[in-house]
Design a protein around this motif. Structure first.
Motif, short mmCIF file in Angstrom:
data_model
loop_
_atom_site.label_atom_id
_atom_site.label_comp_id
_atom_site.label_asym_id
_atom_site.label_seq_id
_atom_site.Cartn_x
_atom_site.Cartn_y
_atom_site.Cartn_z
N ALA A 103 0.83 -1.21 0.00
CA ALA A 103 0.00 0.00 0.00
C ALA A 103 0.87 1.25 0.00
O ALA A 103 0.52 2.25 -0.64
N LYS B 212 -4.09 -0.96 -0.80
CA LYS B 212 -4.74 0.02 0.08
C LYS B 212 -6.10 -0.50 0.53
O LYS B 212 -6.48 -0.37 1.71
N LEU C 124 -8.11 5.09 3.78
CA LEU C 124 -7.50 4.27 2.74
C LEU C 124 -8.52 3.86 1.68
O LEU C 124 -8.19 3.79 0.49
N GLU D 255 -8.61 6.74 -0.58
CA GLU D 255 -7.45 6.86 -1.45
C GLU D 255 -7.55 5.88 -2.62
O GLU D 255 -7.28 6.23 -3.78
#
Length: 245
Positions: free
Chosen positions: A172, A180, A203, A206
């Motif tokens: 990640a 992630k 996360l 993201e």
């Protein structure tokens, strides 16, 4: 009885120099290179064999041989997978570490062990070599090891949630969206780590911004419910709309 030349597009099987002495070596190699440029996996494998030994007028080059073995591996040529692995295990043609494309290939092959005859132990060994490489290791190999060690049902002998989380976290950190997402799932459930819903949602966000669809769903649900993040139903709806066909 002499085999007649085939009409139409040739394949690597048509270019067996030793079995067709009437075909000049230079011409056979040139046609083999043309097939390589056209993306034929078997041609990549055949050229790699010549480059590794330096035969039939082809310059000996372990580096180029390894490159063609890897390409053939990605294209699904079984003997090339073992040839490339053997070279990388001994350091032939490489300065160490496993390129990302090779890590992806190994991960794919590991998922097809029952169909392709790949030995799981050997595949994991290759992943470990890549993960231990320079610069923090190969991210795809870290991801593969994280997936393997976190799957008790398929790989009970290697099940280790804490180790799985460590590998996934490293992958990640390289920016892999799937990694992630997997780290976020672990943080959400406390698998191999302490629960941290806020970090998990971050996360998910993201990975979602990178277009990873499973994370887009989870991030949208978190926004809709206000779990681990401030509630925002409009943003959630916008994300879900992007998932629609």
């Amino acid at each position: 009885m002499e085999r007649k030349a085939r009409r139409g597009r040739q394949t690597p099987m048509d270019l067996k120099v030793e079995e067709e002495p009437s075909l000049p070596v230079s011409r056979a190699v040139e046609e083999l290179r043309q097939l390589v440029e056209a993306g034929h996996g078997q041609a990549h494998h055949a050229l790699a064999l010549l480059q590794r030994e330096g035969t039939h007028g082809v310059e000996k080059s372990a580096e180029k041989a390894l490159q063609n073995f890897r390409t053939a591996s990605v294209l699904g040529v079984q003997p090339a997978i073992h040839a490339a692995a053997s070279m990388m295990m001994t350091g032939e043609g490489t300065e160490g570490g496993v390129p990302e494309v090779w890590g992806k290939c190994l991960r794919r092959c590991l998922g097809e062990t029952r169909h392709r005859g790949i030995v799981v132990e050997e595949a994991i060994k290759w992943f470990q070599i890549g993960a231990a490489g320079p610069g923090g290791g190969d991210p795809a190999c870290h991801l593969a090891l994280g997936i393997i060690k976190g799957d008790q049902e398929r790989y009970p002998d290697w099940f280790d949630l804490e180790s799985a989380f460590e590998h996934l976290k490293k992958a990640a950190d390289f920016g892999l969206p799937q990694a992630k997402h997997n780290v976020a799932c672990a943080l959400r459930e406390g698998l191999g780590c302490e629960k941290d819903l806020r970090a998990a949602v971050q996360l998910f966000g993201e990975a979602a911004s990178m277009g990873y669809r499973p994370s887009m769903v989870n991030f949208a649900l978190a926004l809709e419910k206000g779990e681990g993040i401030e509630q925002d139903t409009e943003a959630a709806s916008a994300i879900l709309a992007r998932l629609s066909p």
